[in-house]
Design a protein around this motif. Sequence first.
Motif, PDB file in Angstrom:
ATOM      1  N   GLU A 143      12.580  -5.173  10.510  1.00 38.25           N
ATOM      2  CA  GLU A 143      12.506  -6.393  11.320  1.00 38.25           C
ATOM      3  C   GLU A 143      12.431  -7.650  10.456  1.00 38.25           C
ATOM      4  N   ASN A 144      11.768  -7.560   9.324  1.00 36.32           N
ATOM      5  CA  ASN A 144      11.551  -8.721   8.456  1.00 36.32           C
ATOM      6  C   ASN A 144      12.326  -8.595   7.150  1.00 36.32           C
ATOM      7  N   ALA A 145      13.445  -7.899   7.207  1.00 38.21           N
ATOM      8  CA  ALA A 145      14.181  -7.566   5.983  1.00 38.21           C
ATOM      9  C   ALA A 145      14.801  -8.776   5.310  1.00 38.21           C
ATOM     10  N   VAL A 146      15.246  -9.768   6.082  1.00 36.34           N
ATOM     11  CA  VAL A 146      16.033 -10.872   5.526  1.00 36.34           C
ATOM     12  C   VAL A 146      15.570 -12.188   6.150  1.00 36.34           C
ATOM     13  N   GLY A 147      15.457 -13.206   5.316  1.00 37.20           N
ATOM     14  CA  GLY A 147      15.256 -14.558   5.823  1.00 37.20           C
ATOM     15  C   GLY A 147      13.838 -15.057   5.872  1.00 37.20           C
ATOM     16  N   TYR A 148      12.879 -14.294   5.307  1.00 36.42           N
ATOM     17  CA  TYR A 148      11.476 -14.708   5.404  1.00 36.42           C
ATOM     18  C   TYR A 148      10.811 -14.877   4.037  1.00 36.42           C
ATOM     19  N   GLY A 149      11.605 -14.982   2.989  1.00 37.10           N
ATOM     20  CA  GLY A 149      11.054 -15.166   1.650  1.00 37.10           C
ATOM     21  C   GLY A 149      11.135 -13.884   0.858  1.00 37.10           C
ATOM     22  N   LEU A 150      10.160 -13.016   0.997  1.00 37.83           N
ATOM     23  CA  LEU A 150      10.233 -11.683   0.400  1.00 37.83           C
ATOM     24  C   LEU A 150      11.181 -10.843   1.247  1.00 37.83           C
ATOM     25  N   GLU A 151      12.213 -10.280   0.624  1.00 42.27           N
ATOM     26  CA  GLU A 151      13.190  -9.490   1.374  1.00 42.27           C
ATOM     27  C   GLU A 151      13.076  -8.023   1.000  1.00 42.27           C
ATOM     28  N   THR A 152      13.301  -7.176   1.984  1.00 40.44           N
ATOM     29  CA  THR A 152      13.140  -5.742   1.781  1.00 40.44           C
ATOM     30  C   THR A 152      13.997  -5.233   0.630  1.00 40.44           C
ATOM     31  N   ALA A 153      15.197  -5.750   0.492  1.00 36.54           N
ATOM     32  CA  ALA A 153      16.084  -5.285  -0.583  1.00 36.54           C
ATOM     33  C   ALA A 153      15.532  -5.598  -1.960  1.00 36.54           C
ATOM     34  N   GLY A 154      14.640  -6.559  -2.063  1.00 33.32           N
ATOM     35  CA  GLY A 154      14.079  -6.920  -3.362  1.00 33.32           C
ATOM     36  C   GLY A 154      12.848  -6.120  -3.751  1.00 33.32           C
ATOM     37  N   ASP A 213      11.433   3.239   1.597  1.00 33.04           N
ATOM     38  CA  ASP A 213      12.401   3.748   2.565  1.00 33.04           C
ATOM     39  C   ASP A 213      12.239   2.950   3.857  1.00 33.04           C
ATOM     40  N   THR A 214      13.292   2.270   4.289  1.00 31.52           N
ATOM     41  CA  THR A 214      13.185   1.377   5.442  1.00 31.52           C
ATOM     42  C   THR A 214      12.906   2.120   6.740  1.00 31.52           C
ATOM     43  N   GLY A 215      13.044   3.447   6.747  1.00 34.71           N
ATOM     44  CA  GLY A 215      12.711   4.200   7.944  1.00 34.71           C
ATOM     45  C   GLY A 215      11.229   4.383   8.144  1.00 34.71           C
ATOM     46  N   ARG A 216      10.427   4.028   7.141  1.00 38.27           N
ATOM     47  CA  ARG A 216       8.987   4.316   7.210  1.00 38.27           C
ATOM     48  C   ARG A 216       8.232   3.317   8.075  1.00 38.27           C
ATOM     49  N   TYR A 217       8.640   2.041   8.048  1.00 45.03           N
ATOM     50  CA  TYR A 217       7.903   1.007   8.777  1.00 45.03           C
ATOM     51  C   TYR A 217       8.877   0.052   9.435  1.00 45.03           C
ATOM     52  N   LEU A 268       0.795  -1.224   0.000  1.00 46.28           N
ATOM     53  CA  LEU A 268       0.000   0.000   0.000  1.00 46.28           C
ATOM     54  C   LEU A 268       0.826   1.272   0.000  1.00 46.28           C
ATOM     55  N   ASP A 269       2.144   1.129   0.072  1.00 50.33           N
ATOM     56  CA  ASP A 269       3.029   2.297   0.047  1.00 50.33           C
ATOM     57  C   ASP A 269       4.287   1.902  -0.707  1.00 50.33           C
ATOM     58  N   LEU A 270       4.395   2.326  -1.945  1.00 54.21           N
ATOM     59  CA  LEU A 270       5.535   1.922  -2.773  1.00 54.21           C
ATOM     60  C   LEU A 270       6.771   2.778  -2.550  1.00 54.21           C
ATOM     61  N   GLY A 320       0.895 -10.825   7.488  1.00 57.06           N
ATOM     62  CA  GLY A 320       1.729 -11.907   7.996  1.00 57.06           C
ATOM     63  C   GLY A 320       2.736 -11.375   8.998  1.00 57.06           C
ATOM     64  N   GLU A 321       2.945 -12.110  10.061  1.00 57.68           N
ATOM     65  CA  GLU A 321       3.838 -11.668  11.126  1.00 57.68           C
ATOM     66  C   GLU A 321       5.221 -11.309  10.601  1.00 57.68           C
ATOM     67  N   TYR A 322       5.734 -12.090   9.634  1.00 59.23           N
ATOM     68  CA  TYR A 322       7.108 -11.907   9.164  1.00 59.23           C
ATOM     69  C   TYR A 322       7.184 -11.299   7.757  1.00 59.23           C
ATOM     70  N   ASP A 323       6.184 -10.533   7.408  1.00 57.58           N
ATOM     71  CA  ASP A 323       6.135  -9.879   6.097  1.00 57.58           C
ATOM     72  C   ASP A 323       6.719  -8.475   6.214  1.00 57.58           C
ATOM     73  N   PRO A 324       7.662  -8.079   5.342  1.00 56.15           N
ATOM     74  CA  PRO A 324       8.125  -6.692   5.363  1.00 56.15           C
ATOM     75  C   PRO A 324       6.995  -5.680   5.161  1.00 56.15           C
ATOM     76  N   LEU A 325       5.925  -6.069   4.485  1.00 56.52           N
ATOM     77  CA  LEU A 325       4.816  -5.159   4.214  1.00 56.52           C
ATOM     78  C   LEU A 325       3.760  -5.151   5.317  1.00 56.52           C
ATOM     79  N   ARG A 326       4.009  -5.852   6.393  1.00 55.25           N
ATOM     80  CA  ARG A 326       3.016  -5.997   7.460  1.00 55.25           C
ATOM     81  C   ARG A 326       2.495  -4.656   7.986  1.00 55.25           C
ATOM     82  N   ASP A 327       3.403  -3.752   8.303  1.00 56.27           N
ATOM     83  CA  ASP A 327       3.004  -2.548   9.026  1.00 56.27           C
ATOM     84  C   ASP A 327       2.182  -1.593   8.169  1.00 56.27           C
ATOM     85  N   GLU A 328       2.456  -1.523   6.870  1.00 52.92           N
ATOM     86  CA  GLU A 328       1.667  -0.614   6.048  1.00 52.92           C
ATOM     87  C   GLU A 328       0.232  -1.102   5.902  1.00 52.92           C
ATOM     88  N   GLY A 329       0.051  -2.427   5.825  1.00 52.27           N
ATOM     89  CA  GLY A 329      -1.306  -2.959   5.786  1.00 52.27           C
ATOM     90  C   GLY A 329      -2.061  -2.666   7.065  1.00 52.27           C
TER      91      GLY A 329
END
Length: 307
Positions: free
Chosen positions: A198-209, A189-193, A184-186, A248-257
């Motif tokens: 917290e879920n940047a690496v190791g959970y499938g979808l990675e923040t860097a991607g 910037d990792t400072g936003r959420y 919901l927010d393209l 999802g608990e370990y989704d990088p997009l969790r907080d914006e949803g």
Amino acid sequence: MPLHPEIAAFVAGLPAPPEGPLDPVALRAADETHVAPPAERLPLHAVEDVTARTASGDVPVRIYTPAEAEGNGVIVYFHGGAFFLGSLETHDHVARSLAKETGLKVVSVGYRLAPESAFPAGLADCYGVVRWVAEEGGSPARGGTTLAVAGDSSGGTFAAAVAAMAHDDGFDRITHQILYYPSLDLDFDTGRYASLRENAVGYGLETAGLKPFNAFYTGSGADPADPLVSPLKRTDLTGLPPALVVTGEYDPLRDEGELYGRRLREAGVRAAVSRYAGAGHGFVQHFSWIPEYHRVFEETRDFLRRN
């Protein structure tokens, strides 16, 4: 709880990301290799491929009818895939489960993909199909009381944007919006959420991607500052349809949803936010065969009946 062991095993077996620029054609082809053959798919009363004739042109759709008796509405479903992946086939199993568990017809939309089709082509297709479903004399929504829009990941982006477009157009037929781990927010910037960190690496979808995968869409004219691209940028959420937001608990997009759900409630919109423990991004598409995650379809049914 930790990442679900079935998901953890899957993530551990993922290959390293390919080097160099992403190839959308190759990635789509790889995605299609995971589609189950027709004989192994969940049986329904009827599944029909038709063409929706809309203001944006002809759009392929697949209509899922769960039972012979007519239901009391329709869910228009938009598949995920970072705006450049996904198809009627890759998300066929999601649409089938959605139809079976809710008892409603599901119209899955084969919208145009980036980068070949520039913004707002895909969004226009989605909105056009919703209008077709509601307005055409022979459409599957005739006589129904429910007209919900639903989507997973980038499909959730489209569902929220379509709900807003309809409201702004004075088109009041949409009764619900159902967003599964939406983007919901393209602005990534990792400072936003916190979840982006917290879920940047190791959970499938990675923040860097996130940026390179969404670059096919943003590079085709989709401006992350536009509320139709990033629905969280919309300043006034009043008057939008009731929402179910699944995260999802370990989704990088969790907080914006979850922020979208809170802002809807603050605007006086009925909104339920449901976080699934142990889940990462994409669990509805990839792991709904696990009983605790298949429950998302039952939760969707209950939400539609309550609201």
